[in-house]
Scaffold this motif. Sequence first.
Motif, PDB file in Angstrom:
ATOM      1  N   LEU A 316       2.372 -12.173 -13.349  1.00 55.35           N
ATOM      2  CA  LEU A 316       1.078 -11.600 -13.014  1.00 55.35           C
ATOM      3  C   LEU A 316       0.296 -12.456 -12.022  1.00 55.35           C
ATOM      4  O   LEU A 316      -0.408 -11.940 -11.158  1.00 55.35           O
ATOM      5  N   ASP A 317       0.407 -13.781 -12.159  1.00 56.34           N
ATOM      6  CA  ASP A 317      -0.415 -14.676 -11.345  1.00 56.34           C
ATOM      7  C   ASP A 317       0.107 -16.090 -11.557  1.00 56.34           C
ATOM      8  O   ASP A 317       0.954 -16.331 -12.419  1.00 56.34           O
ATOM      9  N   TYR A 318      -0.379 -17.043 -10.774  1.00 53.59           N
ATOM     10  CA  TYR A 318      -0.143 -18.444 -11.098  1.00 53.59           C
ATOM     11  C   TYR A 318      -1.356 -19.281 -10.727  1.00 53.59           C
ATOM     12  O   TYR A 318      -2.143 -18.919  -9.854  1.00 53.59           O
ATOM     13  N   ASP A 319      -1.502 -20.406 -11.433  1.00 56.72           N
ATOM     14  CA  ASP A 319      -2.514 -21.411 -11.135  1.00 56.72           C
ATOM     15  C   ASP A 319      -1.809 -22.657 -10.634  1.00 56.72           C
ATOM     16  O   ASP A 319      -0.852 -23.137 -11.256  1.00 56.72           O
ATOM     17  N   GLN A 320      -2.283 -23.182  -9.509  1.00 55.83           N
ATOM     18  CA  GLN A 320      -1.724 -24.395  -8.922  1.00 55.83           C
ATOM     19  C   GLN A 320      -2.610 -25.582  -9.297  1.00 55.83           C
ATOM     20  O   GLN A 320      -3.824 -25.574  -9.031  1.00 55.83           O
ATOM     21  N   TYR A 321      -2.013 -26.606  -9.910  1.00 55.91           N
ATOM     22  CA  TYR A 321      -2.741 -27.808 -10.317  1.00 55.91           C
ATOM     23  C   TYR A 321      -2.352 -28.978  -9.424  1.00 55.91           C
ATOM     24  O   TYR A 321      -1.180 -29.149  -9.089  1.00 55.91           O
ATOM     25  N   VAL A 322      -3.344 -29.784  -9.070  1.00 55.27           N
ATOM     26  CA  VAL A 322      -3.163 -30.871  -8.119  1.00 55.27           C
ATOM     27  C   VAL A 322      -3.851 -32.124  -8.671  1.00 55.27           C
ATOM     28  O   VAL A 322      -4.910 -32.039  -9.297  1.00 55.27           O
ATOM     29  N   SER A 323      -3.245 -33.286  -8.435  1.00 54.01           N
ATOM     30  CA  SER A 323      -3.813 -34.548  -8.906  1.00 54.01           C
ATOM     31  C   SER A 323      -4.910 -35.041  -7.973  1.00 54.01           C
ATOM     32  O   SER A 323      -5.061 -34.559  -6.850  1.00 54.01           O
ATOM     33  N   ASN A 324      -5.652 -36.020  -8.451  1.00 53.58           N
ATOM     34  CA  ASN A 324      -6.583 -36.768  -7.616  1.00 53.58           C
ATOM     35  C   ASN A 324      -6.289 -38.239  -7.865  1.00 53.58           C
ATOM     36  O   ASN A 324      -6.799 -38.834  -8.822  1.00 53.58           O
ATOM     37  N   LEU A 325      -5.440 -38.833  -7.030  1.00 49.86           N
ATOM     38  CA  LEU A 325      -4.981 -40.198  -7.260  1.00 49.86           C
ATOM     39  C   LEU A 325      -6.125 -41.205  -7.155  1.00 49.86           C
ATOM     40  O   LEU A 325      -6.201 -42.159  -7.940  1.00 49.86           O
ATOM     41  N   THR A 326      -7.028 -40.994  -6.199  1.00 49.38           N
ATOM     42  CA  THR A 326      -8.142 -41.928  -6.031  1.00 49.38           C
ATOM     43  C   THR A 326      -8.984 -42.007  -7.300  1.00 49.38           C
ATOM     44  O   THR A 326      -9.298 -43.100  -7.798  1.00 49.38           O
ATOM     45  N   GLU A 327      -9.337 -40.840  -7.846  1.00 52.24           N
ATOM     46  CA  GLU A 327     -10.127 -40.816  -9.079  1.00 52.24           C
ATOM     47  C   GLU A 327      -9.325 -41.321 -10.272  1.00 52.24           C
ATOM     48  O   GLU A 327      -9.873 -41.959 -11.179  1.00 52.24           O
ATOM     49  N   THR A 328      -8.039 -41.033 -10.273  1.00 49.43           N
ATOM     50  CA  THR A 328      -7.179 -41.525 -11.352  1.00 49.43           C
ATOM     51  C   THR A 328      -7.204 -43.047 -11.406  1.00 49.43           C
ATOM     52  O   THR A 328      -7.320 -43.651 -12.483  1.00 49.43           O
ATOM     53  N   ILE A 329      -7.110 -43.677 -10.242  1.00 50.77           N
ATOM     54  CA  ILE A 329      -7.144 -45.145 -10.180  1.00 50.77           C
ATOM     55  C   ILE A 329      -8.522 -45.675 -10.572  1.00 50.77           C
ATOM     56  O   ILE A 329      -8.639 -46.631 -11.357  1.00 50.77           O
TER      57      ILE A 329
END
Length: 401
Positions: A316-329
């Motif tokens: 039906l659909d998809y959601d794409q998830y992306v990291s935030n390395l700067t904030e993770t660090i």
Amino acid sequence: MKILNLLLPILSESTVGKFLHITDIHYDPNYKAGSPVYCLLGKLHLGCCRPYNIPIEPYEKASKWGNFRCDTPFTFVNATLEWIRVNVPDIDFIIYTGDTVGHHDITQSITHNINAINDINELFKYYFNGIKVYSSIGNHDTYPIDQTQKSINKIFLNNFANNWSYWLNNSQTISKGGYYYSKLNENMYIVNLNSLLYDKINLFHLQEGEEQWEWFENTLETIKNENSYLWITNHICPFSSEARSTYTQKFISILSKYKDIIKYHFYGHVHQDTFTLLNYNNNIVGFCSIPSSLMLDKHEASFRIYKYERDNYDILDYDQYVSNLTETILQNKIIFYKSYSFNNEYDLNGVNLDNWIQLYENIKNNNITFNKYYHHYNPGINNTICDLNCKQNLLNSILPH
């Protein structure tokens, strides 16, 4: 807003399911925080971020969470899978399209690569206990890279068969050639191929490649005679880098005969958020859908959550998830966010071949749609302007000639 988008929130939980597609982890067990990001081996594209690397300018040190120029540390993989389990609950199953092992080719060994593969399989078991994982073999998941020397290949195939037996019952075909099928329900199968057998860099032309074609066609014929359908999982999409031309043509010719029963295709390998339309005699007979890599390959890590109809397995659909390395660090904890949803972002109403074709036409003819696609192509990175040559290259990669 399309009708499907309006209906999705009110469909019952028993009707709509979710599954995860993840690919190209490229895990480095020897990654070390504080080691050089730029090193002599890096000039040979063999990776840095290990304690014995000889640093070169600029003298940047790797964080414990990873770096855009290096393979993936255990800390990042472990935290990502835990984040998915906590923040995307009730996943029905997982599709993992391969490339567990990293890029430090000259320091690898049979034991090193198998241990890396086993580490990631254990993480899937730990965080998704009781949830099936449908895996593929990537071109890095052997030793040496891309090769299937018979005695060494047998060691890897037996290890995959042993690992995957936790989720699958097809150890015979996995240990024979790295391919298998599995039933999703009474009318739907997953059919997995081993594209490593058709890697153009592979120096070994094994009988297993011909046997896989025979098995593939026989399996499709059986599914057709049952009035059932299938999804295809694989690592290397036809037409993409390292895809042997004979593999591309053979695969597409088979798809053309069975396109009416093949509902979806899942791939990895190229590390971008992209898709490829498979053209046979001027007819689009299939497609490769690729969610980008979990590896921080000069862009943020990414994975995809699909919503599908449990009764008929229509996506039906998809959601794409992306990291935030700067904030993770900075925060010292893994950060992911939802980048976009397919239907809303591209104004479509379902993830299927017709809509992939429509998306290609929209990318080709509408600058707003093209800019959206280009923005997501390397997840989380502010891309430079894509000129006419850049745009044509991207269009050619979606619909190769």
